[in-house]
Design an enzyme around this catalytic site. Structure first.
Site, PDB file in Angstrom:
ATOM      1  N   VAL A   1      54.491  47.557  41.633  1.00 24.90           N
ATOM      2  CA  VAL A   1      54.981  47.129  40.328  1.00 24.90           C
ATOM      3  C   VAL A   1      56.298  47.828  40.015  1.00 24.90           C
ATOM      4  O   VAL A   1      56.434  49.032  40.225  1.00 24.90           O
ATOM      5  CB  VAL A   1      53.968  47.463  39.213  1.00 24.90           C
TER       6      VAL A   1
ATOM      7  N   ASP B   1      37.975  45.141  39.261  1.00 24.23           N
ATOM      8  CA  ASP B   1      38.595  46.453  39.414  1.00 24.23           C
ATOM      9  C   ASP B   1      38.915  47.081  38.064  1.00 24.23           C
ATOM     10  O   ASP B   1      40.028  47.506  37.799  1.00 24.23           O
ATOM     11  CB  ASP B   1      39.862  46.335  40.271  1.00 24.23           C
TER      12      ASP B   1
ATOM     13  N   GLY C   1      54.299  51.711  39.819  1.00 24.11           N
ATOM     14  CA  GLY C   1      53.017  52.014  40.435  1.00 24.11           C
ATOM     15  C   GLY C   1      52.825  51.129  41.634  1.00 24.11           C
ATOM     16  O   GLY C   1      53.551  50.149  41.816  1.00 24.11           O
TER      17      GLY C   1
ATOM     18  N   GLY D   1      49.683  49.669  44.659  1.00 28.33           N
ATOM     19  CA  GLY D   1      48.312  49.654  45.142  1.00 28.33           C
ATOM     20  C   GLY D   1      48.296  49.017  46.512  1.00 28.33           C
ATOM     21  O   GLY D   1      49.337  48.827  47.141  1.00 28.33           O
ATOM     22  N   ALA D   2      47.110  48.680  46.974  1.00 25.91           N
ATOM     23  CA  ALA D   2      46.971  48.157  48.324  1.00 25.91           C
ATOM     24  C   ALA D   2      47.629  46.787  48.466  1.00 25.91           C
ATOM     25  O   ALA D   2      48.065  46.416  49.538  1.00 25.91           O
ATOM     26  CB  ALA D   2      45.496  48.073  48.682  1.00 25.91           C
TER      27      ALA D   2
END
Ligand SMILES: *[C@@H]1O[C@H](CO)[C@@H](O)[C@H](O)[C@H]1NC(C)=O
Ligand SMILES: *[C@@H]1O[C@H](CO)[C@@H](O)[C@H](O)[C@H]1NC(C)=O
Ligand SMILES: *[C@@H]1O[C@H](CO)[C@@H](O)[C@H](O)[C@H]1NC(C)=O
Length: 798
Positions: free
Chosen positions: A524, A634, A517, A519-520
């Site tokens: 990972v 988050d 995965g 994100g910003a």
């Protein structure tokens, strides 16, 4: 940020106070008439070097403990205490009276504790640099010393002779006598033993030095080795040996409350040897016994964890106590008390057998060995399932290699095997909610009977009486532990964080090949640590533009590493090399809640309840119980992962601080995710824990309704789940929220309660939102839920 600040502050304080405190805190001999009184600030006498202090420490809100602690480190770790069973209120006093008595008394003058002196004529008391607190006569002979009366800790230069023992604390923060002993028996064996709680007697041994007849003295020597000697001083058994020059480290060895005897080291400040500097500023564990505390097997007693629970070994060799499906902790603050059923047990009434009201849930590799009341061979799994479902006494059936063993409550000695190849599984019986839904069950794929030889051997051993006899013959030698893969990497910050090189992680992830995965701020990857066995990890690579001072990264990472809760994803290690910043986490085999909840096979109502509870408990822990509060910022289904038993595990916590996002939110976009972010975020108000409460409220609604907060597939007025849920609540049409979900429909009381809690959580005014602790209490039923007001214009601000 707050952590860095508090470090800075405590450093400044230390610098300011140091020259003064050595005078004012009186490292001198305390003469007759001296006393200390429990006050709002710590009151104590320090040793000449300042390393140790003797005095009062406040323990939570419970009262004061008369104790000895490491005084130069921020943790102020306690190594000895007088009144763990009986904390005293403010105003209590310990006094060396004019007539040479040493007494702890409460404000009414009632005597609480007093040392048993050998002889009379105390002339002074002194806190020595070794950590020994002594009462001495005029000629400096010791009439009493704390080293002769250890509680749960031994320190360098201390010895233990035959008949002495360390008693573990009751729990992490309760200094009452607990459930485990480390004892040098009169016969010469050094043992770890459970205790017939609440009596003082030892119960079951689970580790032994096997030196019956010859063991004489346990020595923790000046340079930090712990060993057992014979009468003539020769070493019979080395228990642990030191990491580096002893003058560079503080050391202690503790009988921990969870049954693991652990040798810890902590680098001293001010030392400049490279050896000490490469260690984190925290207690790191050097050595632990036994290798696997989960294998404690008691004929009378519950084993390492409480009744009806099961034990899983963490990577740091400490145990984690877990409840099976359908069960919850009797006391979430004292998980070793065991678990209770969350449902009404099966009726034994012949006229109403309730057979169809129950279901069996798979728990791979879990076993409660011993004490079966039924055993069947050459049967299929279906046969075993039916045999248990048809039997009102049966609460779990263990199945493996064509055999099944029936068990009844309370279950004892529960454990989850670390090695999945052992196979076998527990099928735990829970009450259904009249389900007609097809549920996706944990481990439903394990129709794997091919590994049966090993399964048979292990299962037969674990469950048969022959094994019981063997167990008693060989005492505590039984273990099927394997060397931990992680052990080969150097231990670093927090409790047991490992420090990896970039090259090691590049290899572990096969050149960052399989992306899990992104994100910003990070991506990972799946990784494998390999030696004799393999170990799956998730490696999170932070983007290069995240560049902070090395020290700060290490401090934040070690703060994350110090967290330890069954609903958090455990950080295992990190890499801080050049511009590379990587974090290594446990691998979560069942992916994220997002894919589970919004995927093809809807999780059942019961699993959703457990996930909601687990998530709430994890956030509450971050808010209330960490040494420095962690705001997640988050919370969303993508950040709730599911482990192999589908327990909710929060990931990515602590990163807000690590990434310094609170400073950058206005310029570099948000960490929080649209839909889950509280309205105050957009108003640049101060960020508080109530941010997370809001996000949890949205998540809870999603869990109840099995749909996303924003769902364009839905009709227009149903698009925003939070709006719709409040409308349904207001109009008393809650069944619309869980239409088609039979299990939930039969549990409408809980649906209503959870919806009310969620609405409280998403109040626009942060001060109206409950704390996460209160949320947990409401969900568990400990606190009533009142009717929430409308969350008002919370949507309009997004
Ligand atoms: C405490 O008293 C003993 C015996 O009188 C003496 O040897 C020692 O130096 C004293 N320590 C301090 C710190 O005054
Ligand atoms: C510690 O645990 C014991 C045993 O359960 C209990 O009786 C006692 O009240 C606890 N002490 C505190 C301060 O919570
Ligand atoms: C402590 O014990 C270890 C191991 O036996 C030994 O190597 C070391 O020299 C001892 N240190 C002292 C100060 O006696």
């Amino acid at each position: 940020m707050a952590l860095a600040l508090s470090y800075l502050l405590s450093f400044l304080l230390l610098v300011l106070l140091l020259p003064y405190s050595t005078i004012a805190q009186t490292s001198k001999n305390q003469s007759l008439g001296s006393s200390l009184t429990a006050q709002n600030k710590d009151t104590y006498w320090v040793s000449p070097s300042g390393d140790f202090a003797f005095g009062f420490q406040q323990i939570g809100k419970g009262g004061y403990l008369l104790a000895i602690w490491f005084n130069k480190i921020p943790e102020k770790t306690i190594v000895w205490s007088a009144n763990g069973d009986n904390l005293v209120p403010i105003g209590s006093k310990v006094e060396l009276t004019k007539d040479g008595q040493f007494v702890l008394s409460d404000p009414t003058g009632k005597e609480i504790w007093k040392p048993g002196l050998v002889g009379t004529g105390v002339a002074y008391a002194a806190m020595l640099d070794s950590g020994n607190f002594v009462l001495a006569s005029q000629d400096s002979g010791f009439l009493w010393e704390s080293f002769d009366h250890p509680t749960d800790t031994i320190l360098p230069t201390m010895t233990m002779n035959r008949g002495s023992k360390l008693v573990a604390h009751y729990s992490e923060r309760n200094y009452s006598n607990g459930r485990f002993h480390f004892t040098l028996k009169m016969g010469g064996n050094l043992s770890l033993e459970t205790r017939f709680f609440p009596l003082e007697f030892s119960s079951t041994g689970y580790w032994s030095s096997e030196t019956e007849g010859s063991g004489f003295l346990v020595v923790f020597n000046q340079s930090g080795s712990i060993y057992l000697t014979a009468r003539n001083g020769s070493i019979l058994k080395t228990i642990s040996s030191n990491a580096g020059p002893s003058q560079d480290f503080y050391q202690r060895a503790v009988m921990e409350y969870d049954g693991v005897f652990t040798h810890y080291v902590y680098p001293k400040g001010g030392t400049n040897t490279s050896n000490a500097r490469s260690w984190p500023k925290a207690w790191s564990s050097l050595f632990r016994i036994p290798p696997n505390v989960c294998t404690i097997t008691e004929e009378i007693g519950s084993g390492a964890c409480g009744f009806n629970s099961y034990c899983k070994l963490r990577d740091n060799q400490r145990p984690e106590c877990l409840c099976p499906y359908g069960y919850s902790f009797i006391d979430p603050d004292d998980v070793m008390k065991g678990c209770k059923q969350n449902f009404q047990p099966q009726s034994c009434d012949e006229a109403n057998p309730e057979t169809d009201q129950f279901d069996l849930i798979d728990m791979p590799n879990v076993n409660w060995p011993l004490f079966d009341y039924g055993h069947f061979q050459d049967q299929t799994e279906d046969w075993c399932r039916k045999a248990c479902l048809d039997d009102c006494f049966c609460s779990v059936v263990i199945f493996g290699g064509g055999q099944c063993w029936k068990k009844k409550n309370p279950l004892s000695n529960g454990r989850k095997d670390q090695d999945p190849s052992v196979g076998g599984k527990a099928l735990i019986k829970i009450r259904k909610y009249n389900s007609t839904l097809q549920c996706s069950r944990p481990g439903a794929d394990s129709k794997n009977n091919d590994r049966s030889t090993l399964i048979i051997i292990v299962s037969v051993l674990l469950s048969s009486l022959v094994f019981l006899n063997l167990l008693f013959l060989f005492g505590f030698r039984f273990k099927y532990w394997k060397p931990n893969v992680l052990q080969q990497y150097p231990a670093m910050p927090g409790m047991n964080l490992r420090s990896f090189t970039y090259e090691e992680l590049r290899k572990a992830t096969d050149g960052f090949k399989e992306e899990l995965g992104s994100g910003a701020f990070a991506t990972v990857y799946k990784g494998v640590l390999q030696s004799e066995e393999t170990y799956l990890v998730a490696v999170k690579r932070l983007n290069n533009r995240v560049r902070e001072g090395d020290l700060e990264f290490n401090a934040e990472v070690s703060a994350i590493g110090r967290t330890n809760h069954r609903n958090l994803v455990q950080l295992l290690g990190f890499c801080n090399e050049g511009q590379h910043r990587l974090l290594v986490y446990e691998f979560m085999s069942n992916g994220s809640l997002a894919s589970f909840l919004f995927g093809d096979s809807q999780p059942n109502w019961y699993q959703r309840i457990q996930i909601a509870l687990g998530t709430a408990r994890g956030i509450s822990y971050l808010h209330e119980e960490c040494s420095s509060q962690i705001i997640h910022c988050d919370i969303k289904p993508q950040n709730i992962l599911l482990d192999d038993s589908f327990t909710a595990r929060i990931s990515d916590f602590g990163l807000a601080k690590l990434l310094k996002l609170d400073q950058t939110r206005t310029t570099t976009g948000i960490r929080g995710t649209k839909g889950y972010v509280a309205p105050e975020w957009f108003r640049n108000m101060h960020v508080t824990v109530k941010m997370d409460v809001y996000s949890f409220g949205i998540l809870l609604l999603e869990l109840i309704c099995c749909r996303k907060n924003f769902d364009v597939k839905e009709q227009e007025d149903l698009i925003i789940l939070a709006d719709w849920a409040y409308d349904c609540f207001k109009d008393m049409k809650l069944e619309l929220l869980v239409a088609n979900d039979e299990e939930a429909i039969h549990d409408m009381k809980r649906v209503e309660k959870y919806v009310m809690i969620a609405i409280w959580c998403i109040q626009e005014d942060p001060s109206l939102r409950p704390t996460m602790k209160k949320v947990v209490q409401m969900m568990e039923g400990a606190v009533e839920v009142s009717v929430p007001p409308g969350p008002s214009s919370f949507i309009s601000s997004i």
